[in-house]
Design a protein around this motif. Structure first.
Motif, mmCIF file in Angstrom:
data_model
loop_
_atom_site.group_PDB
_atom_site.id
_atom_site.type_symbol
_atom_site.label_atom_id
_atom_site.label_comp_id
_atom_site.label_asym_id
_atom_site.label_seq_id
_atom_site.Cartn_x
_atom_site.Cartn_y
_atom_site.Cartn_z
ATOM 1 N N VAL A 29 0.889 -1.168 -0.308
ATOM 2 C CA VAL A 29 -0.128 0.541 -0.004
ATOM 3 C C VAL A 29 0.905 1.405 0.275
ATOM 4 O O VAL A 29 0.235 2.516 -0.753
ATOM 5 C CB VAL A 29 -0.959 0.300 1.807
ATOM 6 C CG1 VAL A 29 -1.809 1.814 1.177
ATOM 7 C CG2 VAL A 29 -1.943 -0.819 0.639
ATOM 8 N N ALA A 30 2.085 1.250 0.746
ATOM 9 C CA ALA A 30 2.929 2.684 0.822
ATOM 10 C C ALA A 30 3.234 3.215 -0.514
ATOM 11 O O ALA A 30 3.671 3.540 -1.028
ATOM 12 C CB ALA A 30 4.338 2.409 1.650
ATOM 13 N N VAL A 31 3.956 1.147 -1.056
ATOM 14 C CA VAL A 31 4.934 1.840 -2.332
ATOM 15 C C VAL A 31 3.259 2.786 -3.661
ATOM 16 O O VAL A 31 3.738 3.521 -4.211
ATOM 17 C CB VAL A 31 5.105 0.725 -2.467
ATOM 18 C CG1 VAL A 31 5.345 0.638 -4.386
ATOM 19 C CG2 VAL A 31 6.216 -0.014 -2.177
ATOM 20 N N GLY A 32 1.838 2.152 -3.633
ATOM 21 C CA GLY A 32 1.297 2.796 -4.268
ATOM 22 C C GLY A 32 0.831 4.277 -3.922
ATOM 23 O O GLY A 32 0.697 5.137 -4.620
ATOM 24 N N LEU A 33 0.967 4.324 -2.248
ATOM 25 C CA LEU A 33 1.138 5.744 -1.758
ATOM 26 C C LEU A 33 1.899 6.466 -2.487
ATOM 27 O O LEU A 33 1.627 7.534 -2.735
ATOM 28 C CB LEU A 33 0.705 5.788 -0.852
ATOM 29 C CG LEU A 33 -0.272 5.107 -0.146
ATOM 30 C CD1 LEU A 33 -0.783 4.662 1.395
ATOM 31 C CD2 LEU A 33 -1.859 6.145 -0.124
ATOM 32 N N THR A 34 2.939 6.212 -2.372
ATOM 33 C CA THR A 34 4.150 7.626 -2.891
ATOM 34 C C THR A 34 3.883 7.265 -4.616
ATOM 35 O O THR A 34 4.639 8.129 -4.743
ATOM 36 C CB THR A 34 5.890 6.521 -2.026
ATOM 37 O OG1 THR A 34 5.133 6.033 -1.017
ATOM 38 C CG2 THR A 34 6.848 6.639 -2.385
ATOM 39 N N VAL A 35 4.850 5.871 -5.277
ATOM 40 C CA VAL A 35 4.259 6.500 -6.390
ATOM 41 C C VAL A 35 3.240 8.137 -6.797
ATOM 42 O O VAL A 35 2.562 8.211 -7.826
ATOM 43 C CB VAL A 35 4.099 5.119 -7.160
ATOM 44 C CG1 VAL A 35 5.337 4.595 -7.174
ATOM 45 C CG2 VAL A 35 2.824 3.965 -7.604
ATOM 46 N N GLY A 36 1.892 7.639 -5.523
ATOM 47 C CA GLY A 36 0.617 8.495 -6.588
ATOM 48 C C GLY A 36 0.725 9.698 -6.143
ATOM 49 O O GLY A 36 -0.139 10.450 -6.023
ATOM 50 N N GLY A 37 2.036 9.666 -5.084
ATOM 51 C CA GLY A 37 2.487 11.541 -5.238
ATOM 52 C C GLY A 37 2.487 11.345 -3.129
ATOM 53 O O GLY A 37 2.677 12.799 -2.448
ATOM 54 N N ARG A 38 2.112 10.649 -2.671
ATOM 55 C CA ARG A 38 1.774 10.711 -1.080
ATOM 56 C C ARG A 38 2.689 10.318 -0.155
ATOM 57 O O ARG A 38 4.036 9.593 -1.240
ATOM 58 C CB ARG A 38 0.284 10.190 -0.391
ATOM 59 C CG ARG A 38 -1.023 10.759 -1.391
ATOM 60 C CD ARG A 38 -1.494 11.914 -1.395
ATOM 61 N NE ARG A 38 -1.815 12.123 0.132
ATOM 62 C CZ ARG A 38 -2.813 12.544 0.361
ATOM 63 N NH1 ARG A 38 -3.939 11.934 -0.078
ATOM 64 N NH2 ARG A 38 -3.118 12.606 1.616
ATOM 65 N N ARG A 39 3.361 10.832 1.158
ATOM 66 C CA ARG A 39 3.935 10.396 2.114
ATOM 67 C C ARG A 39 3.512 9.358 3.326
ATOM 68 O O ARG A 39 2.792 9.825 3.322
ATOM 69 C CB ARG A 39 4.590 12.021 2.191
ATOM 70 C CG ARG A 39 5.421 12.136 1.601
ATOM 71 C CD ARG A 39 5.998 12.896 1.782
ATOM 72 N NE ARG A 39 6.570 14.415 0.699
ATOM 73 C CZ ARG A 39 7.056 15.053 1.223
ATOM 74 N NH1 ARG A 39 7.794 15.729 2.506
ATOM 75 N NH2 ARG A 39 8.105 15.672 0.237
#
Lengths: 205, 176
Positions: free
Chosen positions: B69-79
Protein backbone atom coordinates in the motif's frame (compact mmCIF):
# COMPACT_ATOMS: atom_id res chain seq x y z
CA UNK A 1 -17.03 -23.94 -23.06
CA UNK A 2 -14.22 -22.12 -24.86
CA UNK A 3 -11.91 -20.34 -22.45
CA UNK A 4 -10.76 -16.82 -23.26
CA UNK A 5 -7.15 -16.29 -24.31
CA UNK A 6 -5.06 -14.15 -21.94
CA UNK A 7 -3.98 -12.04 -24.88
CA UNK A 8 -7.56 -11.09 -25.83
CA UNK A 9 -8.44 -10.47 -22.18
CA UNK A 10 -5.53 -8.05 -21.74
CA UNK A 11 -6.44 -6.40 -25.04
CA UNK A 12 -10.02 -5.90 -23.83
CA UNK A 13 -8.72 -4.33 -20.61
CA UNK A 14 -6.24 -1.90 -22.16
CA UNK A 15 -8.63 -0.81 -24.91
CA UNK A 16 -11.67 -0.71 -22.61
CA UNK A 17 -9.98 1.37 -19.94
CA UNK A 18 -8.22 4.21 -21.71
CA UNK A 19 -6.93 6.74 -19.21
CA UNK A 20 -6.77 4.16 -16.45
CA UNK A 21 -3.68 3.25 -14.44
CA UNK A 22 -2.77 -0.42 -14.42
CA UNK A 23 -0.84 -2.44 -11.82
CA UNK A 24 -0.02 -5.96 -13.03
CA UNK A 25 1.23 -8.95 -11.10
CA UNK A 26 4.66 -10.51 -11.54
CA UNK A 27 5.58 -13.29 -13.92
CA UNK A 28 3.99 -13.84 -17.30
CA UNK A 29 1.02 -11.49 -16.83
CA UNK A 30 3.21 -8.36 -16.70
CA UNK A 31 5.27 -9.68 -19.61
CA UNK A 32 2.14 -10.34 -21.67
CA UNK A 33 0.82 -6.86 -20.90
CA UNK A 34 4.08 -5.20 -21.92
CA UNK A 35 4.03 -7.25 -25.13
CA UNK A 36 0.49 -6.21 -26.05
CA UNK A 37 0.96 -2.56 -25.18
CA UNK A 38 3.59 -0.79 -23.13
CA UNK A 39 2.62 2.51 -21.51
CA UNK A 40 3.78 4.88 -18.78
CA UNK A 41 0.44 4.20 -17.10
CA UNK A 42 1.42 0.56 -16.56
CA UNK A 43 3.20 -0.49 -13.38
CA UNK A 44 4.68 -3.94 -13.90
CA UNK A 45 5.68 -5.91 -10.81
CA UNK A 46 8.66 -8.16 -11.51
CA UNK A 47 8.79 -9.76 -8.06
CA UNK A 48 6.77 -9.49 -4.85
CA UNK A 49 4.07 -11.97 -5.82
CA UNK A 50 0.77 -11.04 -4.19
CA UNK A 51 1.48 -7.32 -4.04
CA UNK A 52 -0.39 -6.09 -7.14
CA UNK A 53 -3.59 -5.59 -5.12
CA UNK A 54 -2.04 -3.71 -2.16
CA UNK A 55 -0.06 -1.51 -4.55
CA UNK A 56 -3.19 -0.83 -6.62
CA UNK A 57 -5.08 -0.02 -3.40
CA UNK A 58 -2.45 2.55 -2.45
CA UNK A 59 -2.61 4.15 -5.89
CA UNK A 60 -6.43 4.21 -5.77
CA UNK A 61 -6.41 5.96 -2.39
CA UNK A 62 -3.81 8.49 -3.54
CA UNK A 63 -5.72 9.21 -6.75
CA UNK A 64 -9.43 8.90 -5.98
CA UNK A 65 -10.40 10.57 -9.25
CA UNK A 66 -8.42 8.22 -11.48
CA UNK A 67 -9.43 4.71 -12.42
CA UNK A 68 -7.00 2.08 -11.16
CA UNK A 69 -6.98 -1.44 -12.58
CA UNK A 70 -5.23 -4.36 -10.92
CA UNK A 71 -4.45 -7.38 -13.09
CA UNK A 72 -3.90 -10.38 -10.83
CA UNK A 73 -3.45 -14.09 -11.42
CA UNK A 74 -5.13 -16.87 -9.48
CA UNK A 75 -1.85 -17.88 -7.80
CA UNK A 76 -0.85 -14.36 -6.86
CA UNK A 77 -4.27 -13.53 -5.40
CA UNK A 78 -4.32 -16.76 -3.42
CA UNK A 79 -0.93 -15.89 -1.98
CA UNK A 80 -2.24 -12.68 -0.45
CA UNK A 81 -5.99 -13.20 -0.29
CA UNK A 82 -6.21 -11.19 2.93
CA UNK A 83 -5.68 -8.08 0.82
CA UNK A 84 -9.28 -8.47 -0.36
CA UNK A 85 -10.35 -7.56 3.18
CA UNK A 86 -8.22 -4.41 3.05
CA UNK A 87 -9.91 -3.37 -0.19
CA UNK A 88 -13.30 -4.18 1.31
CA UNK A 89 -12.45 -2.05 4.34
CA UNK A 90 -11.29 0.96 2.30
CA UNK A 91 -13.87 0.53 -0.48
CA UNK A 92 -12.22 2.74 -3.13
CA UNK A 93 -14.81 3.37 -5.85
CA UNK A 94 -12.08 3.73 -8.45
CA UNK A 95 -10.50 0.26 -8.10
CA UNK A 96 -11.18 -2.55 -10.57
CA UNK A 97 -9.61 -5.94 -9.88
CA UNK A 98 -9.29 -8.55 -12.63
CA UNK A 99 -8.24 -12.07 -11.68
CA UNK A 100 -7.03 -14.10 -14.64
CA UNK A 101 -7.49 -17.72 -13.60
CA UNK A 102 -5.79 -20.43 -15.66
CA UNK A 103 -5.63 -22.83 -12.73
CA UNK A 104 -1.84 -23.04 -12.77
CA UNK A 105 1.33 -21.25 -11.75
CA UNK A 106 2.24 -20.92 -15.39
CA UNK A 107 5.34 -18.72 -14.92
CA UNK A 108 7.00 -21.46 -12.88
CA UNK A 109 6.13 -24.39 -15.13
CA UNK A 110 2.41 -24.99 -14.84
CA UNK A 111 2.01 -26.39 -11.32
CA UNK A 112 -1.66 -26.49 -10.37
CA UNK A 113 -3.12 -23.85 -8.05
CA UNK A 114 -5.86 -24.32 -5.46
CA UNK A 115 -9.17 -23.93 -7.35
CA UNK A 116 -10.92 -20.63 -6.57
CA UNK A 117 -14.46 -21.17 -7.79
CA UNK A 118 -15.62 -19.35 -4.64
CA UNK A 119 -13.73 -16.10 -5.30
CA UNK A 120 -16.76 -14.06 -6.44
CA UNK A 121 -18.69 -14.88 -3.29
CA UNK A 122 -15.64 -14.26 -1.10
CA UNK A 123 -14.98 -10.84 -2.66
CA UNK A 124 -18.59 -9.81 -2.03
CA UNK A 125 -18.44 -11.01 1.55
CA UNK A 126 -15.18 -9.14 2.07
CA UNK A 127 -16.78 -5.86 1.05
CA UNK A 128 -16.31 -5.45 -2.69
CA UNK A 129 -19.20 -3.49 -4.16
CA UNK A 130 -19.36 -5.77 -7.19
CA UNK A 131 -17.95 -9.19 -8.02
CA UNK A 132 -18.76 -11.48 -10.92
CA UNK A 133 -17.40 -14.08 -13.26
CA UNK A 134 -16.57 -12.67 -16.66
CA UNK A 135 -16.28 -15.10 -19.55
CA UNK A 136 -17.61 -13.24 -22.56
CA UNK A 137 -15.24 -12.06 -25.30
CA UNK A 138 -17.58 -9.12 -26.10
CA UNK A 139 -15.54 -5.87 -25.59
CA UNK A 140 -18.62 -3.79 -24.79
CA UNK A 141 -19.38 -6.04 -21.82
CA UNK A 142 -15.86 -5.42 -20.57
CA UNK A 143 -16.28 -1.66 -20.89
CA UNK A 144 -19.48 -1.88 -18.84
CA UNK A 145 -17.73 -3.90 -16.15
CA UNK A 146 -14.79 -1.52 -15.97
CA UNK A 147 -17.10 1.46 -15.63
CA UNK A 148 -19.13 0.17 -12.71
CA UNK A 149 -18.46 1.85 -9.35
CA UNK A 150 -15.91 -0.21 -7.46
CA UNK A 151 -14.30 -1.79 -5.76
CA UNK A 152 -15.15 -4.54 -8.19
CA UNK A 153 -13.64 -7.94 -8.87
CA UNK A 154 -13.95 -9.87 -12.11
CA UNK A 155 -13.03 -13.53 -12.11
CA UNK A 156 -11.89 -14.38 -15.62
CA UNK A 157 -11.27 -18.06 -16.42
CA UNK A 158 -8.59 -18.16 -19.12
CA UNK A 159 -6.81 -20.77 -21.19
CA UNK A 160 -3.19 -21.67 -20.60
CA UNK A 161 -0.72 -19.89 -22.84
CA UNK A 162 0.57 -21.31 -26.09
CA UNK A 163 4.03 -20.70 -27.47
CA UNK A 164 7.12 -19.16 -25.96
CA UNK A 165 6.90 -16.74 -23.02
CA UNK A 166 6.94 -13.05 -23.91
CA UNK A 167 10.14 -11.06 -23.30
CA UNK A 168 11.08 -9.95 -19.81
CA UNK A 169 10.20 -6.43 -18.66
CA UNK A 170 12.52 -4.08 -20.54
CA UNK A 171 12.83 -1.08 -18.23
CA UNK A 172 14.72 -1.27 -14.94
CA UNK A 173 12.43 -1.23 -11.87
CA UNK A 174 13.38 2.32 -10.74
CA UNK A 175 12.55 3.59 -14.23
CA UNK A 176 9.21 1.78 -14.15
CA UNK A 177 8.39 3.44 -10.83
CA UNK A 178 9.47 6.90 -11.97
CA UNK A 179 7.57 6.90 -15.25
CA UNK A 180 4.43 5.55 -13.54
CA UNK A 181 4.66 8.22 -10.84
CA UNK A 182 5.19 10.90 -13.50
CA UNK A 183 2.16 9.69 -15.47
CA UNK A 184 0.02 9.61 -12.31
CA UNK A 185 1.02 13.00 -11.10
CA UNK A 186 0.18 14.63 -14.38
CA UNK A 187 -3.43 14.06 -13.37
CA UNK A 188 -5.21 16.07 -10.66
CA UNK A 189 -4.36 14.63 -7.29
CA UNK A 190 -4.94 15.77 -3.76
CA UNK A 191 -5.94 14.58 -0.35
CA UNK A 192 -9.65 13.83 -0.36
CA UNK A 193 -11.46 12.88 2.84
CA UNK A 194 -13.21 9.52 2.60
CA UNK A 195 -16.75 10.91 2.42
CA UNK A 196 -15.79 12.97 -0.58
CA UNK A 197 -14.65 10.05 -2.68
CA UNK A 198 -17.18 9.77 -5.43
CA UNK A 199 -18.85 6.44 -5.86
CA UNK A 200 -19.60 7.24 -9.46
CA UNK A 201 -16.09 7.39 -10.86
CA UNK A 202 -16.10 6.76 -14.58
CA UNK A 203 -13.13 6.15 -16.79
CA UNK A 204 -12.71 7.97 -20.05
CA UNK A 205 -13.59 5.64 -22.91
CA UNK B 1 23.37 3.62 20.52
CA UNK B 2 22.22 3.99 24.16
CA UNK B 3 19.85 6.54 25.61
CA UNK B 4 19.55 7.51 29.24
CA UNK B 5 15.95 6.60 29.93
CA UNK B 6 15.96 8.59 33.16
CA UNK B 7 16.55 11.67 31.06
CA UNK B 8 13.38 11.01 29.10
CA UNK B 9 10.87 13.38 30.66
CA UNK B 10 8.13 12.59 28.17
CA UNK B 11 5.24 10.30 29.04
CA UNK B 12 4.50 7.64 26.40
CA UNK B 13 1.38 9.48 25.21
CA UNK B 14 3.33 12.71 24.83
CA UNK B 15 6.03 10.89 22.93
CA UNK B 16 3.52 9.31 20.56
CA UNK B 17 1.82 12.66 20.04
CA UNK B 18 5.08 14.46 19.32
CA UNK B 19 6.21 11.67 16.99
CA UNK B 20 2.99 11.61 14.98
CA UNK B 21 2.64 15.36 14.73
CA UNK B 22 6.19 15.67 13.48
CA UNK B 23 5.39 13.26 10.66
CA UNK B 24 2.25 15.21 9.84
CA UNK B 25 4.28 18.42 9.75
CA UNK B 26 6.59 16.84 7.20
CA UNK B 27 3.58 15.94 5.04
CA UNK B 28 3.45 12.26 6.00
CA UNK B 29 -0.30 11.85 6.42
CA UNK B 30 -1.00 8.26 5.31
CA UNK B 31 -0.35 5.34 7.65
CA UNK B 32 -0.56 1.60 7.19
CA UNK B 33 0.59 -1.32 9.26
CA UNK B 34 -0.09 -3.92 11.91
CA UNK B 35 -0.17 -2.86 15.59
CA UNK B 36 2.29 -3.67 18.35
CA UNK B 37 1.62 -3.11 22.06
CA UNK B 38 4.76 -0.98 22.16
CA UNK B 39 3.13 1.34 19.58
CA UNK B 40 -0.31 1.31 21.20
CA UNK B 41 -0.59 5.07 21.82
CA UNK B 42 0.60 5.83 18.32
CA UNK B 43 -2.01 3.52 16.79
CA UNK B 44 -4.73 5.05 18.97
CA UNK B 45 -3.78 8.51 17.73
CA UNK B 46 -3.71 7.30 14.12
CA UNK B 47 -7.14 5.69 14.37
CA UNK B 48 -8.51 8.84 16.01
CA UNK B 49 -6.84 11.02 13.40
CA UNK B 50 -8.38 8.99 10.60
CA UNK B 51 -11.85 9.33 12.09
CA UNK B 52 -11.31 13.06 12.49
CA UNK B 53 -10.17 13.43 8.86
CA UNK B 54 -6.66 14.59 9.83
CA UNK B 55 -4.86 11.68 8.24
CA UNK B 56 -5.48 8.46 6.34
CA UNK B 57 -5.14 5.03 7.93
CA UNK B 58 -5.13 1.77 5.96
CA UNK B 59 -5.50 -1.24 8.24
CA UNK B 60 -3.29 -4.02 6.96
CA UNK B 61 -3.76 -7.77 7.33
CA UNK B 62 -0.02 -8.34 7.35
CA UNK B 63 3.07 -6.15 7.32
CA UNK B 64 4.05 -6.92 3.72
CA UNK B 65 0.63 -5.79 2.52
CA UNK B 66 1.18 -2.48 4.32
CA UNK B 67 4.42 -2.08 2.37
CA UNK B 68 2.54 -2.69 -0.88
CA UNK B 69 0.00 0.00 0.00
CA UNK B 70 2.82 2.39 0.88
CA UNK B 71 4.45 1.78 -2.50
CA UNK B 72 1.17 2.62 -4.26
CA UNK B 73 0.69 5.75 -2.14
CA UNK B 74 4.25 6.91 -2.77
CA UNK B 75 4.12 6.55 -6.56
CA UNK B 76 0.75 8.30 -6.31
CA UNK B 77 2.46 11.32 -4.78
CA UNK B 78 1.49 10.80 -1.13
CA UNK B 79 3.78 10.36 1.86
CA UNK B 80 3.03 7.15 3.78
CA UNK B 81 4.49 5.71 6.96
CA UNK B 82 4.45 1.95 7.60
CA UNK B 83 4.22 0.68 11.19
CA UNK B 84 4.97 -2.81 12.45
CA UNK B 85 6.44 -5.00 15.16
CA UNK B 86 9.84 -6.48 14.33
CA UNK B 87 8.25 -9.92 14.19
CA UNK B 88 6.53 -8.71 11.01
CA UNK B 89 9.81 -7.90 9.34
CA UNK B 90 10.22 -11.56 8.42
CA UNK B 91 7.03 -11.40 6.36
CA UNK B 92 8.43 -8.32 4.65
CA UNK B 93 11.85 -9.43 3.43
CA UNK B 94 10.73 -10.37 -0.07
CA UNK B 95 8.62 -7.25 -0.55
CA UNK B 96 11.41 -5.05 0.79
CA UNK B 97 14.03 -6.54 -1.52
CA UNK B 98 12.00 -7.22 -4.68
CA UNK B 99 9.69 -4.19 -4.55
CA UNK B 100 10.50 -1.38 -2.09
CA UNK B 101 14.29 -1.37 -2.53
CA UNK B 102 14.38 -2.73 -6.08
CA UNK B 103 12.01 -0.02 -7.38
CA UNK B 104 13.66 2.62 -5.13
CA UNK B 105 10.49 3.67 -3.32
CA UNK B 106 11.43 5.78 -0.28
CA UNK B 107 9.29 5.96 2.88
CA UNK B 108 9.79 5.48 6.63
CA UNK B 109 9.11 2.19 8.42
CA UNK B 110 8.43 2.48 12.15
CA UNK B 111 9.49 -0.86 13.63
CA UNK B 112 9.08 -1.72 17.30
CA UNK B 113 12.17 -3.44 18.61
CA UNK B 114 10.79 -6.24 20.76
CA UNK B 115 13.42 -8.41 22.38
CA UNK B 116 16.11 -5.72 22.34
CA UNK B 117 17.06 -6.86 25.83
CA UNK B 118 16.50 -10.09 27.79
CA UNK B 119 13.33 -8.99 29.56
CA UNK B 120 10.80 -9.48 26.75
CA UNK B 121 8.61 -12.50 25.95
CA UNK B 122 10.43 -15.51 24.51
CA UNK B 123 8.99 -15.21 21.02
CA UNK B 124 10.92 -11.96 20.55
CA UNK B 125 14.35 -13.24 21.58
CA UNK B 126 15.74 -14.39 18.25
CA UNK B 127 14.39 -11.62 16.04
CA UNK B 128 15.30 -9.06 18.71
CA UNK B 129 18.95 -10.03 18.34
CA UNK B 130 18.76 -10.38 14.58
CA UNK B 131 16.97 -7.10 13.85
CA UNK B 132 19.84 -4.75 13.11
CA UNK B 133 21.98 -7.38 11.29
CA UNK B 134 18.91 -8.23 9.19
CA UNK B 135 18.34 -4.60 8.21
CA UNK B 136 22.04 -4.14 7.52
CA UNK B 137 22.11 -7.24 5.35
CA UNK B 138 19.47 -5.76 3.04
CA UNK B 139 21.15 -2.37 3.12
CA UNK B 140 18.31 -0.53 4.82
CA UNK B 141 19.25 2.67 6.67
CA UNK B 142 18.05 2.84 10.26
CA UNK B 143 17.77 5.22 13.18
CA UNK B 144 16.82 4.43 16.78
CA UNK B 145 14.10 6.54 18.38
CA UNK B 146 15.41 8.93 21.00
CA UNK B 147 12.67 8.70 23.67
CA UNK B 148 13.60 12.10 25.04
CA UNK B 149 13.25 13.77 21.66
CA UNK B 150 11.00 11.89 19.22
CA UNK B 151 10.76 14.92 16.95
CA UNK B 152 14.47 15.00 16.22
CA UNK B 153 14.36 11.30 15.35
CA UNK B 154 11.59 11.95 12.83
CA UNK B 155 13.52 14.91 11.43
CA UNK B 156 16.61 12.76 11.08
CA UNK B 157 14.75 9.95 9.28
CA UNK B 158 12.92 12.36 6.97
CA UNK B 159 16.22 14.05 6.17
CA UNK B 160 17.89 10.71 5.41
CA UNK B 161 15.00 9.74 3.12
CA UNK B 162 15.21 13.06 1.27
CA UNK B 163 18.95 12.72 0.85
CA UNK B 164 19.32 9.02 0.01
CA UNK B 165 15.89 8.27 -1.48
CA UNK B 166 15.77 4.97 0.39
CA UNK B 167 13.18 3.39 2.64
CA UNK B 168 14.47 3.94 6.17
CA UNK B 169 13.69 2.16 9.43
CA UNK B 170 12.97 3.91 12.73
CA UNK B 171 13.52 1.40 15.54
CA UNK B 172 11.41 1.94 18.65
CA UNK B 173 12.47 0.45 22.01
CA UNK B 174 10.24 2.59 24.22
CA UNK B 175 6.49 2.70 24.67
CA UNK B 176 5.01 5.02 22.08
Amino acid sequence: VTLLEIKSVLFNIVTGARGAFVVSTCGFISRDLQDIRDAASHFYLVGSMGMALPVGLGVAIAHPNDLVIVIDGDGSLLMNIGALAMVGDQRPANLVHFVLDNGVHESTGGQSTIPMGWIVEVARQMGYREAMKLSTPDPSAWINCINQPGPSLFHVPVARRKGAPKPRIVLAPPQLARRFAAALNMTPQNAVPRHEISNTVRCAT
Amino acid sequence: MQFDLAASALAPQQRADAFLNRFLRHGYDCFSGVPCSLLAHLFALIEGGHDAGRLWYVKAVREDAALGVAVGLTVGGRRPVVLMQNSGLGYCLNVLTSLVELYEIPFPLVISWRGHDDTDAVEHTIVGKALTPLLRSIDMPMVVLDPADPESTVDKAVDMIARERKATAILVRNQL
